[in-house]
Design an enzyme around this catalytic site. Structure first.
Site, mmCIF file in Angstrom:
data_model
loop_
_atom_site.group_PDB
_atom_site.id
_atom_site.type_symbol
_atom_site.label_atom_id
_atom_site.label_comp_id
_atom_site.label_asym_id
_atom_site.label_seq_id
_atom_site.Cartn_x
_atom_site.Cartn_y
_atom_site.Cartn_z
ATOM 1 N N SER A 101 0.795 -1.292 0.204
ATOM 2 C CA SER A 101 0.015 -0.040 -0.063
ATOM 3 C C SER A 101 0.719 1.164 0.092
ATOM 4 C CB SER A 101 -0.840 -0.047 1.250
ATOM 5 O OG SER A 101 -2.017 0.934 1.062
ATOM 6 N N ASP A 243 -2.414 6.519 -3.582
ATOM 7 C CA ASP A 243 -1.363 5.908 -2.890
ATOM 8 C C ASP A 243 -0.793 4.882 -3.609
ATOM 9 O OD1 ASP A 243 -3.458 4.374 -2.485
ATOM 10 O OD2 ASP A 243 -2.462 3.420 -0.596
ATOM 11 N N ASP A 245 -0.957 1.603 -3.918
ATOM 12 C CA ASP A 245 -1.725 0.560 -4.359
ATOM 13 C C ASP A 245 -3.210 0.985 -4.936
ATOM 14 O OD1 ASP A 245 -3.040 0.907 -2.019
ATOM 15 O OD2 ASP A 245 -3.417 -1.309 -1.816
ATOM 16 N N ASP A 247 -5.791 2.208 -3.458
ATOM 17 C CA ASP A 247 -7.087 2.349 -2.550
ATOM 18 C C ASP A 247 -7.427 3.482 -2.004
ATOM 19 O OD1 ASP A 247 -5.411 2.133 -0.602
ATOM 20 O OD2 ASP A 247 -6.000 0.156 0.029
#
Length: 449
Positions: A101, A243, A245, A247
């Protein structure tokens, strides 16, 4: 050995458990679990972000899956919510994201979705973990004739883009808008410019040149200051920061103002309430949500529920309450009428949709919620003692709460991963909350260090 934490498996690349040795076993264990529960040869989709270690872990995971007889569907770099969507869309038995992430490139992780695009249950994780750490795992492997194979999914980005567009009003267009994108050198680096360009926006992009080690480095939703400067320089209508990843979303208005996740939640909830589409007249936040979100809900007569920090807990409460919107101030926002998980691109589209439908600038729309000043201090501690059982500490906490009653709040909690006590104070002015936070820090440090 424990593999799964609160959000999948996490660790530093090439250190336990994020080594090829361990991840091959996770692949075997996941496939074994699916064979037991599905009673057929499982198909498992694998996506990743742009970390250097992603190549190593993708290969290791695929080796474990195919060794156990599963079929691997490879999509390459793809936002986490894209994998959640594709798992259901392609009718796979599970989806796996290789990502840490918003963390730096040295870290990586494994997150698993079930066939419905929901995060795997705790019970499922426990069973996979039990198998993965078993000394007899090699006895599970089938004969050579039953080994699986890898297949590359060529149209994955296209499928996800079609889904994202389907959440917008018919014939929706961003023509005439200038948008600056910060892709965090992560999973959105390719799909975000494609998506907004196809919607006819004029797109300016940075943070879209991943090299394996620059993911989240001074860019993305954790570092929106550069995006703010670029929005002003380009005279853009809005800036969107994702960000690593994909999400999370943090937005920037046309004046360079940074718009937090809580402000976006309030803005979207307000629009839905106006349209009488805010299901059950409720939203979900976390204990770390800004006090301003609570005051907004109070003013608009909207029910709000607060959960522990973590999208897992937000989703559980949303499902329990029948809420459409929930999320975190970090920009991880779930819209259950569209998707099963937080999605930065989806949130960005809905935000711009509101701007277009209401014909208002983001700097105007964000005024629906007044963000309260906040200070957060981390206090190193020797142990996690219950401070409410220490008279002096309980009195200090109660006095601070009483001082801010109706105007702010005090939240004191321990970190879940470090020996730290987090003291957060929110209130009407920086001067007042800093004074309260410093006083509390002095007392708690003396008693708990």
């Amino acid at each position: 050995m424990k593999l799964f934490g609160t959000d999948g498996i996490r660790g530093v690349a090439n250190k336990s458990p994020m080594t090829p040795f361990h991840i091959v076993k996770v692949g075997i264990a996941l496939t074994h679990y699916l064979i037991k529960t599905k009673s057929h040869k499982p198909k498992i989709i694998i996506g990743k972000d742009t970390r250097l270690s992603g190549y190593m872990l993708e290969t290791s995971l695929a080796a474990g899956i195919t060794a156990m007889g599963g079929e691997v569907l490879l999509v390459g770099p793809m936002p986490t919510p894209g994998i959640a969507f594709l798992t259901k869309n392609i009718n796979a038995d599970a989806g796996v994201v290789i990502s840490a992430s918003h963390n730096p490139y040295e870290d990586n992780g494994i997150k698993i979705f079930n066939s419905e695009g929901m995060k795997l249950s705790d019970a499922g994780e426990r069973e996979i973990e039990k198998t993965a750490i078993s000394a007899n795992i090699h006895h599970l492997l089938p004969k050579a004739a039953k080994i699986g194979k890898n297949v590359r999914v060529e149209d994955a980005l296209g499928r996800y883009i079609v889904f994202l567009k389907s959440t917008l009003p018919k014939d929706f267009s961003m023509e005439g808008m200038k948008i600056v994108l910060d892709c965090a050198n992560g999973a959105t680096y390719k799909i975000a410019p494609m998506l907004f360009s196809e919607l006819r926006a004029e797109v300016k992009v940075f943070g879209a040149s991943p090299d394996g080690v620059n993911i989240n480095k001074n860019c993305g939703s954790l570092y929106p200051d550069k995006l703010s400067q670029l929005v002003l320089k380009e005279k853009a209508d809005v800036g969107l920061a994702f960000d690593g990843d994909g999400d999370r979303l943090i937005a920037v208005d046309e004046k360079g103002g940074i718009v937090s996740g809580d402000e976006v939640i309030a803005l979207l909830a307000d629009f839905l309430k106006e349209k009488r589409k805010l299901k059950n007249n409720c939203i979900v936040g976390t204990v770390m949500s800004n006090y301003g979100l609570r005051k907004y809900c109070e003013k608009k007569n909207i029910k709000i529920r607060m959960t522990r920090v973590g999208d897992k807990y937000v989703l559980e409460e949303m499902q329990r309450m029948g809420a459409l919107i929930g999320g975190e101030d970090s920009g991880h926002i779930i819209m259950l009428d569209h998707h099963t998980t937080g999605d930065g691109l989806l949130t960005a589209l809905q935000l711009i949709s509101v701007m277009r439908q209401k014909k208002k600038k983001l700097s105007v729309l964000r005024k629906v919620m007044k963000r309260y000043p906040q200070v957060l201090i981390n206090v190193p501690v020797g142990k996690r003692a219950d401070f409410k059982k220490v008279p002096e500490l309980k009195k200090a906490y109660d006095d601070a709460q009483a001082q801010l009653e109706g105007r702010g709040r005090v939240l004191i909690r321990y970190s879940g991963t470090q020996l730290l006590l987090r003291i957060m104070v929110e209130g009407p002015s920086h001067k007042e909350i800093n004074k309260i936070a410093e006083s509390l820090t002095k007392i708690f440090k003396k008693k708990l260090s």
